[in-house]
Motif scaffolding. Structure first.
Motif, PDB file in Angstrom:
ATOM      1  N   ASP A 112       0.816  -1.221   0.000  1.00 53.09           N
ATOM      2  CA  ASP A 112       0.000   0.000   0.000  1.00 53.09           C
ATOM      3  C   ASP A 112       0.846   1.267   0.000  1.00 53.09           C
ATOM      4  O   ASP A 112       0.586   2.205  -0.757  1.00 53.09           O
ATOM      5  CB  ASP A 112      -0.925   0.018   1.220  1.00 53.09           C
ATOM      6  CG  ASP A 112      -2.095  -0.949   1.092  1.00 53.09           C
ATOM      7  OD1 ASP A 112      -2.354  -1.410  -0.036  1.00 53.09           O
ATOM      8  OD2 ASP A 112      -2.733  -1.239   2.120  1.00 53.09           O
ATOM      9  N   VAL A 113       1.845   1.325   0.889  1.00 48.07           N
ATOM     10  CA  VAL A 113       2.569   2.592   1.111  1.00 48.07           C
ATOM     11  C   VAL A 113       4.077   2.461   0.953  1.00 48.07           C
ATOM     12  O   VAL A 113       4.812   3.388   1.271  1.00 48.07           O
ATOM     13  CB  VAL A 113       2.239   3.171   2.513  1.00 48.07           C
ATOM     14  CG1 VAL A 113       0.752   3.460   2.646  1.00 48.07           C
ATOM     15  CG2 VAL A 113       2.697   2.228   3.624  1.00 48.07           C
ATOM     16  N   ARG A 114       4.548   1.298   0.482  1.00 48.56           N
ATOM     17  CA  ARG A 114       5.987   1.079   0.261  1.00 48.56           C
ATOM     18  C   ARG A 114       6.784   1.287   1.549  1.00 48.56           C
ATOM     19  O   ARG A 114       7.843   1.932   1.558  1.00 48.56           O
ATOM     20  CB  ARG A 114       6.526   2.017  -0.824  1.00 48.56           C
ATOM     21  CG  ARG A 114       5.797   1.969  -2.145  1.00 48.56           C
ATOM     22  CD  ARG A 114       5.985   0.614  -2.837  1.00 48.56           C
ATOM     23  NE  ARG A 114       5.547   0.645  -4.224  1.00 48.56           N
ATOM     24  CZ  ARG A 114       4.326   0.364  -4.633  1.00 48.56           C
ATOM     25  NH1 ARG A 114       3.395   0.044  -3.724  1.00 48.56           N
ATOM     26  NH2 ARG A 114       3.998   0.380  -5.899  1.00 48.56           N
ATOM     27  N   ARG A 115       6.302   0.720   2.646  1.00 45.87           N
ATOM     28  CA  ARG A 115       6.980   0.910   3.926  1.00 45.87           C
ATOM     29  C   ARG A 115       6.724  -0.283   4.815  1.00 45.87           C
ATOM     30  O   ARG A 115       5.645  -0.886   4.782  1.00 45.87           O
ATOM     31  CB  ARG A 115       6.457   2.195   4.587  1.00 45.87           C
ATOM     32  CG  ARG A 115       7.160   2.588   5.862  1.00 45.87           C
ATOM     33  CD  ARG A 115       6.924   4.061   6.167  1.00 45.87           C
ATOM     34  NE  ARG A 115       5.510   4.408   6.260  1.00 45.87           N
ATOM     35  CZ  ARG A 115       4.803   4.369   7.387  1.00 45.87           C
ATOM     36  NH1 ARG A 115       5.364   3.971   8.521  1.00 45.87           N
ATOM     37  NH2 ARG A 115       3.531   4.717   7.384  1.00 45.87           N
ATOM     38  N   LEU A 116       7.723  -0.652   5.616  1.00 40.57           N
ATOM     39  CA  LEU A 116       7.598  -1.699   6.626  1.00 40.57           C
ATOM     40  C   LEU A 116       7.709  -1.014   7.988  1.00 40.57           C
ATOM     41  O   LEU A 116       8.814  -0.730   8.448  1.00 40.57           O
ATOM     42  CB  LEU A 116       8.700  -2.758   6.452  1.00 40.57           C
ATOM     43  CG  LEU A 116       8.639  -3.557   5.145  1.00 40.57           C
ATOM     44  CD1 LEU A 116       9.944  -4.322   4.922  1.00 40.57           C
ATOM     45  CD2 LEU A 116       7.463  -4.526   5.159  1.00 40.57           C
ATOM     46  N   PRO A 117       6.595  -0.712   8.635  1.00 39.25           N
ATOM     47  CA  PRO A 117       6.608   0.140   9.832  1.00 39.25           C
ATOM     48  C   PRO A 117       7.403  -0.449  10.992  1.00 39.25           C
ATOM     49  O   PRO A 117       7.289  -1.631  11.325  1.00 39.25           O
ATOM     50  CB  PRO A 117       5.120   0.251  10.199  1.00 39.25           C
ATOM     51  CG  PRO A 117       4.380  -0.102   8.959  1.00 39.25           C
ATOM     52  CD  PRO A 117       5.231  -1.103   8.254  1.00 39.25           C
ATOM     53  N   ASP A 118       8.205   0.404  11.625  1.00 38.67           N
ATOM     54  CA  ASP A 118       8.940  -0.007  12.823  1.00 38.67           C
ATOM     55  C   ASP A 118       7.987  -0.458  13.928  1.00 38.67           C
ATOM     56  O   ASP A 118       8.345  -1.291  14.761  1.00 38.67           O
ATOM     57  CB  ASP A 118       9.784   1.155  13.343  1.00 38.67           C
ATOM     58  CG  ASP A 118      11.028   1.385  12.497  1.00 38.67           C
ATOM     59  OD1 ASP A 118      11.359   0.508  11.670  1.00 38.67           O
ATOM     60  OD2 ASP A 118      11.670   2.447  12.665  1.00 38.67           O
ATOM     61  N   ALA A 119       6.786   0.107  13.934  1.00 40.18           N
ATOM     62  CA  ALA A 119       5.810  -0.233  14.976  1.00 40.18           C
ATOM     63  C   ALA A 119       5.462  -1.712  14.959  1.00 40.18           C
ATOM     64  O   ALA A 119       4.999  -2.262  15.974  1.00 40.18           O
ATOM     65  CB  ALA A 119       4.545   0.605  14.802  1.00 40.18           C
ATOM     66  N   ILE A 120       5.667  -2.374  13.826  1.00 44.47           N
ATOM     67  CA  ILE A 120       5.414  -3.819  13.733  1.00 44.47           C
ATOM     68  C   ILE A 120       6.720  -4.596  13.751  1.00 44.47           C
ATOM     69  O   ILE A 120       6.850  -5.602  14.457  1.00 44.47           O
ATOM     70  CB  ILE A 120       4.627  -4.151  12.452  1.00 44.47           C
ATOM     71  CG1 ILE A 120       3.281  -3.438  12.446  1.00 44.47           C
ATOM     72  CG2 ILE A 120       4.413  -5.662  12.333  1.00 44.47           C
ATOM     73  CD1 ILE A 120       2.480  -3.627  11.164  1.00 44.47           C
ATOM     74  N   VAL A 121       7.713  -4.132  12.985  1.00 45.70           N
ATOM     75  CA  VAL A 121       8.953  -4.900  12.825  1.00 45.70           C
ATOM     76  C   VAL A 121       9.763  -4.955  14.119  1.00 45.70           C
ATOM     77  O   VAL A 121      10.224  -6.037  14.530  1.00 45.70           O
ATOM     78  CB  VAL A 121       9.809  -4.307  11.694  1.00 45.70           C
ATOM     79  CG1 VAL A 121      11.149  -5.050  11.595  1.00 45.70           C
ATOM     80  CG2 VAL A 121       9.075  -4.390  10.361  1.00 45.70           C
ATOM     81  N   LEU A 122       9.960  -3.828  14.778  1.00 46.97           N
ATOM     82  CA  LEU A 122      10.840  -3.813  15.945  1.00 46.97           C
ATOM     83  C   LEU A 122      10.310  -4.646  17.121  1.00 46.97           C
ATOM     84  O   LEU A 122      11.067  -5.412  17.723  1.00 46.97           O
ATOM     85  CB  LEU A 122      11.118  -2.366  16.374  1.00 46.97           C
ATOM     86  CG  LEU A 122      11.882  -1.521  15.341  1.00 46.97           C
ATOM     87  CD1 LEU A 122      12.198  -0.141  15.912  1.00 46.97           C
ATOM     88  CD2 LEU A 122      13.162  -2.222  14.897  1.00 46.97           C
ATOM     89  N   PRO A 123       9.005  -4.544  17.465  1.00 44.27           N
ATOM     90  CA  PRO A 123       8.510  -5.427  18.540  1.00 44.27           C
ATOM     91  C   PRO A 123       8.576  -6.910  18.179  1.00 44.27           C
ATOM     92  O   PRO A 123       8.557  -7.769  19.062  1.00 44.27           O
ATOM     93  CB  PRO A 123       7.054  -4.974  18.723  1.00 44.27           C
ATOM     94  CG  PRO A 123       7.002  -3.595  18.178  1.00 44.27           C
ATOM     95  CD  PRO A 123       7.974  -3.575  17.054  1.00 44.27           C
ATOM     96  N   ALA A 124       8.647  -7.213  16.876  1.00 44.58           N
ATOM     97  CA  ALA A 124       8.719  -8.613  16.464  1.00 44.58           C
ATOM     98  C   ALA A 124      10.008  -9.270  16.936  1.00 44.58           C
ATOM     99  O   ALA A 124      10.046 -10.494  17.127  1.00 44.58           O
ATOM    100  CB  ALA A 124       8.613  -8.725  14.941  1.00 44.58           C
ATOM    101  N   TYR A 125      11.062  -8.495  17.148  1.00 46.35           N
ATOM    102  CA  TYR A 125      12.330  -9.074  17.614  1.00 46.35           C
ATOM    103  C   TYR A 125      12.200  -9.703  19.009  1.00 46.35           C
ATOM    104  O   TYR A 125      12.470 -10.902  19.167  1.00 46.35           O
ATOM    105  CB  TYR A 125      13.431  -8.016  17.610  1.00 46.35           C
ATOM    106  CG  TYR A 125      14.104  -7.833  16.276  1.00 46.35           C
ATOM    107  CD1 TYR A 125      15.177  -8.629  15.897  1.00 46.35           C
ATOM    108  CD2 TYR A 125      13.668  -6.858  15.382  1.00 46.35           C
ATOM    109  CE1 TYR A 125      15.806  -8.452  14.667  1.00 46.35           C
ATOM    110  CE2 TYR A 125      14.282  -6.677  14.148  1.00 46.35           C
ATOM    111  CZ  TYR A 125      15.350  -7.478  13.796  1.00 46.35           C
ATOM    112  OH  TYR A 125      15.964  -7.314  12.577  1.00 46.35           O
ATOM    113  N   PRO A 126      11.787  -8.942  20.039  1.00 46.17           N
ATOM    114  CA  PRO A 126      11.676  -9.564  21.364  1.00 46.17           C
ATOM    115  C   PRO A 126      10.609 -10.642  21.444  1.00 46.17           C
ATOM    116  O   PRO A 126      10.793 -11.655  22.134  1.00 46.17           O
ATOM    117  CB  PRO A 126      11.362  -8.388  22.299  1.00 46.17           C
ATOM    118  CG  PRO A 126      10.796  -7.328  21.421  1.00 46.17           C
ATOM    119  CD  PRO A 126      11.503  -7.490  20.108  1.00 46.17           C
TER     120      PRO A 126
END
Length: 259
Positions: A119-133
């Protein structure tokens, strides 16, 4: 136990898919995914619980708001059905195992990331970063349950390796790959590495293979040129999920062919 696990996972996928529709709509806009409650975009009326049953409510209402009859996109039930199918396939592959929650989590993260990137050509940090822990915790739980602590170390190494590879590519060719792809690569490497080195290699390779195939198809259809920006996240995610399903088998087949 396989059939009940698959059925329960599919049902969970329907429910999760309903929430993911909210995530896809609100996260790119920087809005809360929990407040305010879902409402009709036409009349702003709050959607009642009985009108928010995955897939069924859309069918009963014939894709329209009960109050103002504004059309509701077919994408909503498709996301719910797609998430249910994805959860069911992952459950079929892994069964009622300690690692199943970690890979259902991966599937649940993959859906909104792929759609938002399209949709917006972006992978939001709001989803990606919490996925690590969250991924690390779920994979640690899987290692605790199975006693396979070597798999957790391999997961950490896989995350670092895939992150480093994508970072190198992003630095070597500025503009060719977004840093969102780099950050996502680390998450995928964790999950692929836990399953095995073969799965890690196959998942990484399939991401590039699918991305190249999509790019060539779009150019052949006249919808993109050689310099067009094409979202790579969906290809990365699709390659990783395919590797979860059959990565070790594909790696074994390749080794057999070489030998």
């Amino acid at each position: 136990m396989l059939a009940p696990t698959v059925a329960a996972s599919a049902l969970l996928g329907l429910l999760v898919g309903s929430f993911l529709n909210v995530v896809v709509h609100r996260v790119p806009a920087g809005l809360s995914v929990v407040h305010p409650p879902s409402a009709c975009p036409g009349c702003d009326a709050r959607i009642a619980a009985y009108d928010n049953v995955p897939v069924l409510s859309w069918l009963v209402l014939r894709g329209r708001c009960r109050r103002c009859r504004t059309g509701i996109s077919v994408r909503y039930p498709l996301v719910e059905l797609g998430t249910a199918c994805l959860f069911a396939v992952v459950a079929w592959r892994l069964g009622a195992s300690w690692e199943l929650p970690a890979y259902l989590w991966l599937a649940g993260v993959a859906v909104p990331l792929a759609l938002i990137d399209l949709d917006v050509r972006r992978l939001p940090d709001a989803i990606v970063l919490p996925a690590y822990p969250v991924s690390a915790a779920l994979l640690a739980l899987a290692s605790e349950g199975t006693g396979e602590w070597g798999a957790l170390l391999r997961a950490g190494a896989g995350g670092l390796l895939l992150f480093a590879l994508y970072l190198l590519l992003a630095v070597a060719q500025p503009g060719g790959m977004g840093f969102g792809d780099v950050k996502l690569a680390g998450v995928l490497g964790l999950h692929l590495g836990w399953l095995g080195w073969g799965t890690l290699v196959v998942g990484g390779f399939l991401g590039f293979l699918l991305g190249g195939a999509v790019g060539l198809a779009l150019m052949a259809a006249g919808r993109a040129g050689r310099r067009s920006a094409i979202p790579f996240g969906p290809s990365m995610l699709a390659g990783a999920l395919l590797a979860v399903l059959c990565g070790e088998a594909l790696a074994g087949l390749y080794v057999d062919l070489l030998l």
